[in-house]
Scaffold this active site. Sequence first.
Site, mmCIF file in Angstrom:
data_model
loop_
_atom_site.group_PDB
_atom_site.id
_atom_site.type_symbol
_atom_site.label_atom_id
_atom_site.label_comp_id
_atom_site.label_asym_id
_atom_site.label_seq_id
_atom_site.Cartn_x
_atom_site.Cartn_y
_atom_site.Cartn_z
ATOM 1 N N LYS A 13 -31.876 9.416 49.469
ATOM 2 C CA LYS A 13 -30.817 8.805 48.652
ATOM 3 C C LYS A 13 -31.226 7.399 48.176
ATOM 4 O O LYS A 13 -31.094 7.083 47.001
ATOM 5 C CB LYS A 13 -29.501 8.700 49.444
ATOM 6 C CG LYS A 13 -28.964 10.026 49.958
ATOM 7 C CD LYS A 13 -27.593 9.876 50.617
ATOM 8 C CE LYS A 13 -27.580 9.001 51.853
ATOM 9 N NZ LYS A 13 -28.356 9.545 52.999
ATOM 10 N N ARG A 127 -40.850 6.140 58.579
ATOM 11 C CA ARG A 127 -40.730 5.285 57.389
ATOM 12 C C ARG A 127 -40.664 3.800 57.731
ATOM 13 O O ARG A 127 -40.211 3.413 58.799
ATOM 14 C CB ARG A 127 -39.532 5.711 56.532
ATOM 15 C CG ARG A 127 -38.193 5.437 57.158
ATOM 16 C CD ARG A 127 -37.075 6.006 56.297
ATOM 17 N NE ARG A 127 -35.783 5.734 56.884
ATOM 18 C CZ ARG A 127 -34.625 6.127 56.375
ATOM 19 N NH1 ARG A 127 -34.607 6.832 55.260
ATOM 20 N NH2 ARG A 127 -33.488 5.834 56.972
ATOM 21 N N ARG A 160 -39.344 -2.026 60.160
ATOM 22 C CA ARG A 160 -38.756 -0.708 60.403
ATOM 23 C C ARG A 160 -37.300 -0.899 60.787
ATOM 24 O O ARG A 160 -36.967 -1.898 61.428
ATOM 25 C CB ARG A 160 -39.471 -0.006 61.572
ATOM 26 C CG ARG A 160 -40.836 0.500 61.206
ATOM 27 C CD ARG A 160 -41.567 1.089 62.402
ATOM 28 N NE ARG A 160 -42.965 1.216 62.053
ATOM 29 C CZ ARG A 160 -43.525 2.338 61.572
ATOM 30 N NH1 ARG A 160 -42.807 3.438 61.466
ATOM 31 N NH2 ARG A 160 -44.796 2.376 61.237
ATOM 32 N N ARG A 172 -27.255 10.528 64.009
ATOM 33 C CA ARG A 172 -26.843 10.321 62.613
ATOM 34 C C ARG A 172 -26.683 11.663 61.897
ATOM 35 O O ARG A 172 -25.789 11.837 61.067
ATOM 36 C CB ARG A 172 -27.861 9.423 61.894
ATOM 37 C CG ARG A 172 -27.743 7.967 62.349
ATOM 38 C CD ARG A 172 -28.999 7.157 62.127
ATOM 39 N NE ARG A 172 -29.346 6.991 60.741
ATOM 40 C CZ ARG A 172 -30.562 6.635 60.311
ATOM 41 N NH1 ARG A 172 -31.534 6.425 61.180
ATOM 42 N NH2 ARG A 172 -30.800 6.478 59.040
HETATM 43 P P1 AMP Z 1 -27.723 4.252 55.977
HETATM 44 O O1 AMP Z 1 -28.573 3.089 55.591
HETATM 45 O O2 AMP Z 1 -26.928 4.789 54.832
HETATM 46 O O3 AMP Z 1 -28.515 5.326 56.682
HETATM 47 O O4 AMP Z 1 -26.640 3.707 57.033
HETATM 48 C C1 AMP Z 1 -27.059 3.155 58.265
HETATM 49 C C2 AMP Z 1 -25.880 3.061 59.201
HETATM 50 O O5 AMP Z 1 -24.884 2.200 58.628
HETATM 51 C C3 AMP Z 1 -25.150 4.374 59.471
HETATM 52 O O6 AMP Z 1 -25.746 5.145 60.494
HETATM 53 C C4 AMP Z 1 -23.760 3.852 59.876
HETATM 54 O O7 AMP Z 1 -23.771 3.324 61.170
HETATM 55 C C5 AMP Z 1 -23.575 2.677 58.920
HETATM 56 N N1 AMP Z 1 -22.955 3.099 57.639
HETATM 57 C C6 AMP Z 1 -23.510 3.042 56.402
HETATM 58 N N2 AMP Z 1 -22.654 3.483 55.466
HETATM 59 C C7 AMP Z 1 -21.514 3.839 56.127
HETATM 60 C C8 AMP Z 1 -20.276 4.390 55.721
HETATM 61 N N3 AMP Z 1 -20.020 4.681 54.430
HETATM 62 N N4 AMP Z 1 -19.334 4.623 56.673
HETATM 63 C C9 AMP Z 1 -19.561 4.334 57.966
HETATM 64 N N5 AMP Z 1 -20.729 3.838 58.422
HETATM 65 C C10 AMP Z 1 -21.702 3.582 57.522
#
Ligand code: AMP
Length: 216
Positions: A13, A127, A160, A172
């Site tokens: 994404k 990554r 990282r 996750r």
């Molecule tokens: P990401 O960078 O999108 O993989 O997000 C990393 C972490 O941020 C996730 O595992 C959640 O802990 C938190 N996070 C990011 N976006 C959201 C969201 N829309 N709702 C809740 N937690 C989020």
Amino acid sequence: MNLILLGPPGAGKGTQAKRLEDKFSIAQLSTGDMLRAEVSSGSELGVTAKKLMEAGELVPDSLVIGIISGRIDDEDCKNGFILDGFPRTEAQAEALDEMLSSKELKLNKVVQLVVDEEALVERVTGRYTCAKCGNGYHDKFQQPSKEGVCDNCGSEEFKRRADDNEETVRTRLRAYHEQTAPIIPYYEAKGLMERVDGMADIEDVTKQLERILEAA
Ligand code: AMP
């Protein structure tokens, strides 16, 4: 053009949102990046989010809804935006609808990056990014052409994410299935869903996405 990119962690994404951002002059809105910035700044919100993020759990809806709502009003969103990592729950999807209608905006498409989940763990745990310019690399799939030097800016510092370890990635993924995947039918019912093969080459995925955006 307002778009949501949906998919589990490691689906691509962020990588794809960055590419579309340049091509279509629309802003990438990554709640993960915004939360990581809050964590680095040591803000109250960051302190609350840090533990949950490191454990691979979602942070409370009210926090992410608040940061997205403020961000959509910024100047760089005036041509549109790509939501990367938001919405992640049904409550967030509903809040987004309300937010958009109150701002007289609409969602043009929701694109799901469809991936093989076993491959994701390897993608995510390998990554890393340049600490200076954010260019993305991978231990196995995308090393810098000169070892230890960023291809894009020449920096020798890399970083990282704390949550890119196997145990957290599995948590996750579970959060994705339990809390995020249920929003797919919500957007299907609105006739907004499109699917793209997220296992194809980065370039091919970008082309598929460009075709969808150009037709929207
Ligand atoms: P990401 O960078 O999108 O993989 O997000 C990393 C972490 O941020 C996730 O595992 C959640 O802990 C938190 N996070 C990011 N976006 C959201 C969201 N829309 N709702 C809740 N937690 C989020």
